[in-house]
Write an enzyme that holds these catalytic residues in place. Sequence first.
Site, mmCIF file in Angstrom:
data_model
loop_
_atom_site.group_PDB
_atom_site.id
_atom_site.type_symbol
_atom_site.label_atom_id
_atom_site.label_comp_id
_atom_site.label_asym_id
_atom_site.label_seq_id
_atom_site.Cartn_x
_atom_site.Cartn_y
_atom_site.Cartn_z
ATOM 1 N N ASP A 1 -8.135 5.792 -5.262
ATOM 2 C CA ASP A 1 -6.983 6.662 -5.564
ATOM 3 C C ASP A 1 -7.236 8.153 -5.346
ATOM 4 O OD1 ASP A 1 -7.583 5.941 -9.103
ATOM 5 O OD2 ASP A 1 -8.507 7.466 -7.824
ATOM 6 N N THR B 1 -14.575 -0.553 -15.719
ATOM 7 C CA THR B 1 -14.585 -1.624 -14.725
ATOM 8 C C THR B 1 -14.844 -2.957 -15.410
ATOM 9 O OG1 THR B 1 -15.594 -2.476 -12.686
ATOM 10 C CG2 THR B 1 -17.058 -1.277 -14.201
ATOM 11 N N TYR C 1 0.828 -1.215 0.000
ATOM 12 C CA TYR C 1 0.000 0.000 0.000
ATOM 13 C C TYR C 1 0.862 1.265 0.000
ATOM 14 C CZ TYR C 1 -4.346 -2.503 0.103
ATOM 15 O OH TYR C 1 -5.408 -3.286 -0.281
ATOM 16 N N HIS D 1 -15.131 1.295 -1.969
ATOM 17 C CA HIS D 1 -14.039 0.446 -1.461
ATOM 18 C C HIS D 1 -13.052 1.216 -0.595
ATOM 19 C CE1 HIS D 1 -14.841 -2.465 -5.046
ATOM 20 N NE2 HIS D 1 -15.738 -2.584 -4.090
ATOM 21 N N CYS E 1 -1.387 2.227 16.290
ATOM 22 C CA CYS E 1 -2.413 3.244 16.605
ATOM 23 C C CYS E 1 -1.999 4.010 17.866
ATOM 24 C CB CYS E 1 -3.751 2.537 16.835
ATOM 25 S SG CYS E 1 -5.047 3.579 17.508
ATOM 26 N N ARG F 1 1.820 1.768 -3.501
ATOM 27 C CA ARG F 1 0.691 2.279 -4.300
ATOM 28 C C ARG F 1 0.444 3.753 -3.990
ATOM 29 N NH1 ARG F 1 -4.239 -1.680 -3.527
ATOM 30 N NH2 ARG F 1 -5.256 -0.127 -4.833
ATOM 31 N N GLU G 1 -12.797 -3.094 -23.655
ATOM 32 C CA GLU G 1 -13.193 -4.432 -24.114
ATOM 33 C C GLU G 1 -14.545 -4.794 -23.514
ATOM 34 O OE1 GLU G 1 -9.836 -6.558 -22.545
ATOM 35 O OE2 GLU G 1 -10.644 -6.576 -20.502
ATOM 36 N N ASN H 1 -12.749 2.839 -7.002
ATOM 37 C CA ASN H 1 -11.347 3.216 -6.906
ATOM 38 C C ASN H 1 -11.046 3.827 -5.539
ATOM 39 O OD1 ASN H 1 -11.286 2.406 -9.539
ATOM 40 N ND2 ASN H 1 -11.370 4.473 -10.393
HETATM 41 C C1 BV8 Z 1 -18.005 -8.811 0.172
HETATM 42 C C2 BV8 Z 1 -10.035 -2.141 -2.454
HETATM 43 C C3 BV8 Z 1 -19.300 -9.878 1.849
HETATM 44 C C4 BV8 Z 1 -8.738 -2.675 -1.955
HETATM 45 C C5 BV8 Z 1 -11.151 -3.901 -3.752
HETATM 46 C C6 BV8 Z 1 -17.828 -15.264 -6.165
HETATM 47 C C7 BV8 Z 1 -18.841 -14.649 -6.901
HETATM 48 C C8 BV8 Z 1 -19.272 -13.363 -6.610
HETATM 49 C C9 BV8 Z 1 -18.669 -12.650 -5.562
HETATM 50 C C10 BV8 Z 1 -17.680 -13.267 -4.852
HETATM 51 C C11 BV8 Z 1 -17.259 -14.563 -5.139
HETATM 52 N N1 BV8 Z 1 -16.272 -14.869 -4.269
HETATM 53 C C12 BV8 Z 1 -16.052 -13.821 -3.450
HETATM 54 C C13 BV8 Z 1 -16.911 -12.866 -3.771
HETATM 55 C C14 BV8 Z 1 -17.062 -11.570 -3.132
HETATM 56 C C15 BV8 Z 1 -15.952 -10.643 -3.601
HETATM 57 C C16 BV8 Z 1 -15.895 -10.565 -5.108
HETATM 58 O O1 BV8 Z 1 -16.721 -9.944 -5.736
HETATM 59 N N2 BV8 Z 1 -14.877 -11.250 -5.680
HETATM 60 C C17 BV8 Z 1 -14.745 -11.251 -7.130
HETATM 61 C C18 BV8 Z 1 -13.265 -11.158 -7.509
HETATM 62 C C19 BV8 Z 1 -15.360 -12.544 -7.662
HETATM 63 N N3 BV8 Z 1 -16.325 -9.361 -3.079
HETATM 64 C C20 BV8 Z 1 -15.931 -9.020 -1.834
HETATM 65 O O2 BV8 Z 1 -15.216 -9.690 -1.127
HETATM 66 C C21 BV8 Z 1 -16.496 -7.717 -1.321
HETATM 67 N N4 BV8 Z 1 -17.041 -7.930 -0.008
HETATM 68 O O3 BV8 Z 1 -18.559 -9.444 -0.692
HETATM 69 O O4 BV8 Z 1 -18.297 -8.941 1.509
HETATM 70 C C22 BV8 Z 1 -19.571 -9.684 3.285
HETATM 71 C C23 BV8 Z 1 -20.837 -9.245 3.678
HETATM 72 C C24 BV8 Z 1 -21.099 -9.101 5.022
HETATM 73 C C25 BV8 Z 1 -20.090 -9.346 5.972
HETATM 74 C C26 BV8 Z 1 -18.816 -9.739 5.556
HETATM 75 C C27 BV8 Z 1 -18.555 -9.914 4.207
HETATM 76 C C28 BV8 Z 1 -15.397 -6.679 -1.188
HETATM 77 C C29 BV8 Z 1 -14.866 -6.346 -2.555
HETATM 78 C C30 BV8 Z 1 -13.916 -5.146 -2.443
HETATM 79 C C31 BV8 Z 1 -12.491 -5.610 -2.622
HETATM 80 N N5 BV8 Z 1 -11.606 -4.438 -2.658
HETATM 81 N N6 BV8 Z 1 -10.375 -2.813 -3.712
HETATM 82 C C32 BV8 Z 1 -7.593 -2.194 -2.799
HETATM 83 O O5 BV8 Z 1 -7.792 -1.382 -3.730
HETATM 84 O O6 BV8 Z 1 -6.465 -2.630 -2.508
HETATM 85 S S1 BV8 Z 1 -11.614 -4.566 -5.225
HETATM 86 C C33 BV8 Z 1 -10.678 -4.023 -6.539
HETATM 87 O O7 BV8 Z 1 -11.353 -4.535 -7.686
HETATM 88 C C34 BV8 Z 1 -10.628 -2.516 -6.759
HETATM 89 O O8 BV8 Z 1 -11.444 -1.767 -5.891
HETATM 90 C C35 BV8 Z 1 -11.182 -2.376 -8.153
HETATM 91 O O9 BV8 Z 1 -11.771 -1.181 -8.397
HETATM 92 C C36 BV8 Z 1 -12.166 -3.486 -8.129
HETATM 93 C C37 BV8 Z 1 -12.805 -3.863 -9.403
HETATM 94 O O10 BV8 Z 1 -11.817 -3.970 -10.353
HETATM 95 P P1 BV8 Z 1 -11.908 -2.919 -11.578
HETATM 96 O O11 BV8 Z 1 -11.972 -1.558 -11.011
HETATM 97 O O12 BV8 Z 1 -13.013 -3.343 -12.461
HETATM 98 O O13 BV8 Z 1 -10.500 -3.085 -12.219
HETATM 99 P P2 BV8 Z 1 -10.058 -4.238 -13.212
HETATM 100 O O14 BV8 Z 1 -8.591 -4.176 -13.377
HETATM 101 O O15 BV8 Z 1 -10.723 -5.519 -12.807
HETATM 102 O O16 BV8 Z 1 -10.725 -3.802 -14.609
HETATM 103 C C38 BV8 Z 1 -10.287 -2.604 -15.221
HETATM 104 C C39 BV8 Z 1 -11.247 -2.416 -16.379
HETATM 105 O O17 BV8 Z 1 -10.937 -1.169 -17.010
HETATM 106 C C40 BV8 Z 1 -11.115 -3.480 -17.444
HETATM 107 O O18 BV8 Z 1 -12.411 -3.874 -17.874
HETATM 108 C C41 BV8 Z 1 -10.365 -2.778 -18.585
HETATM 109 O O19 BV8 Z 1 -10.770 -3.246 -19.872
HETATM 110 C C42 BV8 Z 1 -10.808 -1.362 -18.400
HETATM 111 N N7 BV8 Z 1 -9.846 -0.346 -18.837
HETATM 112 C C43 BV8 Z 1 -8.481 -0.374 -18.724
HETATM 113 N N8 BV8 Z 1 -7.974 0.780 -19.207
HETATM 114 C C44 BV8 Z 1 -9.036 1.542 -19.609
HETATM 115 C C45 BV8 Z 1 -10.228 0.833 -19.374
HETATM 116 N N9 BV8 Z 1 -11.441 1.322 -19.677
HETATM 117 C C46 BV8 Z 1 -11.497 2.550 -20.224
HETATM 118 N N10 BV8 Z 1 -10.403 3.300 -20.483
HETATM 119 C C47 BV8 Z 1 -9.162 2.825 -20.186
HETATM 120 N N11 BV8 Z 1 -8.074 3.581 -20.460
HETATM 121 ZN ZN ZN Z 2 -6.729 1.938 17.705
#
Ligand code: BV8
Ligand code: ZN
Length: 269
Positions: free
Chosen positions: A109, A216, A72, A134, A175, A75, A243, A107
Amino acid sequence: MTGSGGTRDLEEARAVLAAAERVVVLTGSGISAEAGVPTFRGAGGLWRSHRPEELATPEAFRRDPALVWGWYRWRRALVGACRPNPGHVALAAFALGPRDVEIVTQNVDGLHQRAAQDAAADGDPAAGFPTELHGSLLRDRCSRCDRRTDAEIPPPGSVPGPDDPGAADQAPPRCVSCDAPVRPDVVWFGEALDASSLEHAFEAAREADACLVVGTSALVYPAAGVPRAAVAAGRPVIEVNLEPTPLTPYATFSLQGSAGTILPRVLGG
Ligand code: BV8
Ligand code: ZN
């Protein structure tokens, strides 16, 4: 039916957004790619050499706090050197315009906020500030008592990445209130999103006249469910991406291209 993303579709999508009074916008890391912030899953992405579950989970932080903290910090130094790109700028101007625009971002950022502050100049930038589903890279949170503080942003290039040979992992600070390790104020996989932010995002999607989805992969839930709520409510969805994604079949228009090129054109900048 999704448009092919050609000029006609862009013009039609632009007309839909121009006629909308309320617009909800979901952004992902793709909108920041042209600002120099690597995406998560693309080539050279932040996670290319580390699996997401390896670093962005509470388990990883418990297992190896110094590795996760070092990632982090790296980043933060990276984002600190980035500027909002034309996509952020066009979206900020759109949000600060006459419409009710709700920006919902995955995001962490802070680039939407910076673009809004630049666009507002001496005015109020708040209308351009996003709901951060997030969390934020720019804040720390105590892993025990939730005490929040602004994060230290290291100078650009001053922090070796987790893959750099000899990257010296740095233990997270403690902390000042309860001495527990401090963590970034972001939502990790397996952690719940802030319930009120999430409800606000879904309500905005249900109430909007149009939904714009930018940069996304539409893979991470529950955030990826926000545009689905707009689809379910019969609202036009306009997707901007390089894409196709799992959302594309449900989009009214799928404008293929980069956010920095398309947003200034489709938002009438
Ligand atoms: C939760 C913060 C429950 C940290 C992030 C199976 C099925 C469904 C869901 C799940 C599953 N297994 C697990 C889950 C749940 C899981 C999830 O969805 N997993 C996915 C991978 C399957 N979700 C969670 O765990 C969430 N919490 O469900 O909790 C719960 C409820 C009650 C009590 C307890 C628990 C939490 C999810 C949050 C995770 N944190 N980030 C950090 O940043 O370090 S996620 C991370 O991915 C980022 O935030 C990011 O934004 C996010 C999504 O990714 P994208 O932003 O889409 O980025 P990516 O690279 O994937 O894609 C980029 C896109 O841009 C591409 O399409 C590309 O083509 C395009 N692009 C590139 N360049 C350009 C462009 N487009 C236009 N112009 C350009 N120039
Ligand atoms: Zn504390």
